[in-house]
Design a protein around this motif. Sequence first.
Motif, PDB file in Angstrom:
ATOM      1  N   ARG A 248       0.829  -1.204   0.000  1.00 58.61           N
ATOM      2  CA  ARG A 248       0.000   0.000   0.000  1.00 58.61           C
ATOM      3  C   ARG A 248       0.862   1.251   0.000  1.00 58.61           C
ATOM      4  N   ARG A 249       1.881   1.258   0.834  1.00 59.75           N
ATOM      5  CA  ARG A 249       2.739   2.435   0.910  1.00 59.75           C
ATOM      6  C   ARG A 249       3.466   2.675  -0.408  1.00 59.75           C
ATOM      7  N   GLY A 250       3.987   1.586  -0.993  1.00 61.92           N
ATOM      8  CA  GLY A 250       4.706   1.735  -2.261  1.00 61.92           C
ATOM      9  C   GLY A 250       3.803   2.203  -3.382  1.00 61.92           C
ATOM     10  N   THR A 251       2.607   1.621  -3.454  1.00 62.10           N
ATOM     11  CA  THR A 251       1.663   2.022  -4.503  1.00 62.10           C
ATOM     12  C   THR A 251       1.247   3.472  -4.330  1.00 62.10           C
ATOM     13  N   GLN A 252       0.966   3.852  -3.102  1.00 59.98           N
ATOM     14  CA  GLN A 252       0.548   5.225  -2.835  1.00 59.98           C
ATOM     15  C   GLN A 252       1.664   6.212  -3.167  1.00 59.98           C
ATOM     16  N   LEU A 253       2.897   5.830  -2.870  1.00 65.99           N
ATOM     17  CA  LEU A 253       4.044   6.675  -3.191  1.00 65.99           C
ATOM     18  C   LEU A 253       4.137   6.904  -4.695  1.00 65.99           C
ATOM     19  N   VAL A 254       4.093   5.825  -5.478  1.00 75.30           N
ATOM     20  CA  VAL A 254       4.258   5.935  -6.930  1.00 75.30           C
ATOM     21  C   VAL A 254       3.110   6.728  -7.548  1.00 75.30           C
ATOM     22  N   VAL A 255       1.876   6.430  -7.156  1.00 77.23           N
ATOM     23  CA  VAL A 255       0.731   7.163  -7.698  1.00 77.23           C
ATOM     24  C   VAL A 255       0.852   8.652  -7.365  1.00 77.23           C
ATOM     25  N   GLY A 256       1.232   8.950  -6.131  1.00 78.89           N
ATOM     26  CA  GLY A 256       1.383  10.343  -5.737  1.00 78.89           C
ATOM     27  C   GLY A 256       2.433  11.070  -6.556  1.00 78.89           C
ATOM     28  N   LEU A 257       3.553  10.420  -6.810  1.00 81.99           N
ATOM     29  CA  LEU A 257       4.630  11.057  -7.573  1.00 81.99           C
ATOM     30  C   LEU A 257       4.240  11.253  -9.037  1.00 81.99           C
ATOM     31  N   VAL A 258       3.535  10.269  -9.612  1.00 78.43           N
ATOM     32  CA  VAL A 258       3.082  10.415 -10.996  1.00 78.43           C
ATOM     33  C   VAL A 258       2.117  11.602 -11.116  1.00 78.43           C
ATOM     34  N   LEU A 259       1.167  11.686 -10.194  1.00 82.26           N
ATOM     35  CA  LEU A 259       0.223  12.802 -10.222  1.00 82.26           C
ATOM     36  C   LEU A 259       0.925  14.128  -9.945  1.00 82.26           C
ATOM     37  N   TYR A 260       1.970  14.087  -9.124  1.00 78.52           N
ATOM     38  CA  TYR A 260       2.724  15.307  -8.835  1.00 78.52           C
ATOM     39  C   TYR A 260       3.384  15.836 -10.118  1.00 78.52           C
ATOM     40  N   ALA A 261       4.005  14.923 -10.876  1.00 79.31           N
ATOM     41  CA  ALA A 261       4.639  15.329 -12.132  1.00 79.31           C
ATOM     42  C   ALA A 261       3.614  15.922 -13.089  1.00 79.31           C
ATOM     43  N   LEU A 262       2.426  15.310 -13.153  1.00 82.05           N
ATOM     44  CA  LEU A 262       1.369  15.835 -14.018  1.00 82.05           C
ATOM     45  C   LEU A 262       0.936  17.226 -13.564  1.00 82.05           C
ATOM     46  N   SER A 263       0.839  17.434 -12.256  1.00 77.50           N
ATOM     47  CA  SER A 263       0.426  18.749 -11.755  1.00 77.50           C
ATOM     48  C   SER A 263       1.459  19.822 -12.085  1.00 77.50           C
TER      49      SER A 263
ATOM     50  N   ILE B  41       3.104  12.158   0.761  1.00 77.85           N
ATOM     51  CA  ILE B  41       3.463  12.373   2.168  1.00 77.85           C
ATOM     52  C   ILE B  41       2.900  11.253   3.029  1.00 77.85           C
ATOM     53  N   GLY B  42       1.644  10.898   2.753  1.00 80.71           N
ATOM     54  CA  GLY B  42       0.985   9.887   3.559  1.00 80.71           C
ATOM     55  C   GLY B  42       1.634   8.519   3.486  1.00 80.71           C
ATOM     56  N   ALA B  43       2.389   8.259   2.421  1.00 79.25           N
ATOM     57  CA  ALA B  43       3.103   6.982   2.315  1.00 79.25           C
ATOM     58  C   ALA B  43       4.226   6.869   3.336  1.00 79.25           C
ATOM     59  N   ARG B  44       4.726   7.996   3.815  1.00 78.88           N
ATOM     60  CA  ARG B  44       5.725   8.036   4.891  1.00 78.88           C
ATOM     61  C   ARG B  44       6.991   7.241   4.554  1.00 78.88           C
ATOM     62  N   LEU B  45       7.528   7.502   3.347  1.00 78.35           N
ATOM     63  CA  LEU B  45       8.718   6.767   2.914  1.00 78.35           C
ATOM     64  C   LEU B  45       9.920   7.671   2.687  1.00 78.35           C
ATOM     65  N   GLY B  46       9.901   8.871   3.248  1.00 81.31           N
ATOM     66  CA  GLY B  46      11.057   9.749   3.144  1.00 81.31           C
ATOM     67  C   GLY B  46      10.709  11.076   2.518  1.00 81.31           C
ATOM     68  N   PRO B  47      11.317  12.155   2.977  1.00 76.35           N
ATOM     69  CA  PRO B  47      11.028  13.488   2.453  1.00 76.35           C
ATOM     70  C   PRO B  47      11.598  13.707   1.062  1.00 76.35           C
ATOM     71  N   GLY B  48      10.978  14.610   0.303  1.00 70.05           N
ATOM     72  CA  GLY B  48      11.527  15.017  -0.977  1.00 70.05           C
ATOM     73  C   GLY B  48      12.797  15.826  -0.769  1.00 70.05           C
ATOM     74  N   PRO B  49      13.648  15.932  -1.789  1.00 68.56           N
ATOM     75  CA  PRO B  49      14.926  16.646  -1.634  1.00 68.56           C
ATOM     76  C   PRO B  49      14.767  18.065  -1.111  1.00 68.56           C
ATOM     77  N   ARG B  50      13.807  18.809  -1.653  1.00 67.42           N
ATOM     78  CA  ARG B  50      13.658  20.212  -1.284  1.00 67.42           C
ATOM     79  C   ARG B  50      13.134  20.362   0.134  1.00 67.42           C
ATOM     80  N   ASP B  51      12.215  19.489   0.512  1.00 66.04           N
ATOM     81  CA  ASP B  51      11.685  19.549   1.871  1.00 66.04           C
ATOM     82  C   ASP B  51      12.727  19.112   2.887  1.00 66.04           C
ATOM     83  N   GLY B  52      13.546  18.114   2.501  1.00 63.41           N
ATOM     84  CA  GLY B  52      14.621  17.693   3.393  1.00 63.41           C
ATOM     85  C   GLY B  52      15.637  18.797   3.621  1.00 63.41           C
ATOM     86  N   LEU B  53      15.857  19.631   2.599  1.00 59.28           N
ATOM     87  CA  LEU B  53      16.739  20.785   2.774  1.00 59.28           C
ATOM     88  C   LEU B  53      16.184  21.718   3.836  1.00 59.28           C
ATOM     89  N   MET B  54      14.868  21.965   3.766  1.00 58.52           N
ATOM     90  CA  MET B  54      14.240  22.854   4.738  1.00 58.52           C
ATOM     91  C   MET B  54      14.338  22.286   6.156  1.00 58.52           C
TER      92      MET B  54
END
Length: 234
Positions: free
Chosen positions: A27-42, A146-159
């Motif tokens: 579930r976490r992996g699927t949610q992560l991938v779907v979220g990232l694909v939709l993020y790129a589209l946005s 975010i909800g997948a809880r598998l690690g921050p994005g590069p930019r957020d990790g910088l913050m």
Amino acid sequence: MTAETEADQATRSTPTRRSTPTAHAARRGTQLVVGLVLYALSVALLVHSGLGNMPWDVLSQGVSRQIGWSLGTVTVVISVLVLLCWWPLRQRPGIGTVANVVVIGVLIDPFLALLDQLPDPLPLAARIGVVVVGIGLNGVAGALYIGARLGPGPRDGLMTGVVGRTGWPVAPVRIAIEVTVVAVGWLLGGTLGFATLAYALGIGPILHVLLPRFTVPVPPAVAAAEPVEPGEGR
């Protein structure tokens, strides 16, 4: 309230359902991938609108226009450079961090090519509609990722790294970073406009509503076996 805090609260307030470790990881992996694909589209939707980009994409587009590389390629390079800044800040990437760099960067260009098939130029009303859809989709994508809880994005990790090393409040640090990248990106030719402001004002409330619904509860056995490092989009 940061997305990290909201994710933690959502986990505490959501009953943990009995599930196997394999099903939970799937579930976490699927949610992560779907979220990232939709993020790129946005990202592609806002760029295609021509009415303004998300803060970091103002920088990516500006660099792209100066050196002639595609937006997706520049996005990957900037992500890697930001990750290098994690080292002195003692930040640790997760699988979601790496996936963020690869999936979003690789998909932006194909999505832009697809959107280029739309009539050109689009009427202003249609472009505003593209912005609204893009921001809403980004909110859904961010909540999934975010909800997948598998690690921050590069930019957020910088913050969060800067906050952790300096002890400064999150809000001023985030504002300072994003104002800097927007200003540099605009000077380089990136598009700053209505959509940039709309995104800045709208994404927080959207995530506030959606994040509790998409945060994956972490069973005690999983929580004991791995650190939980929720991220905040990119």
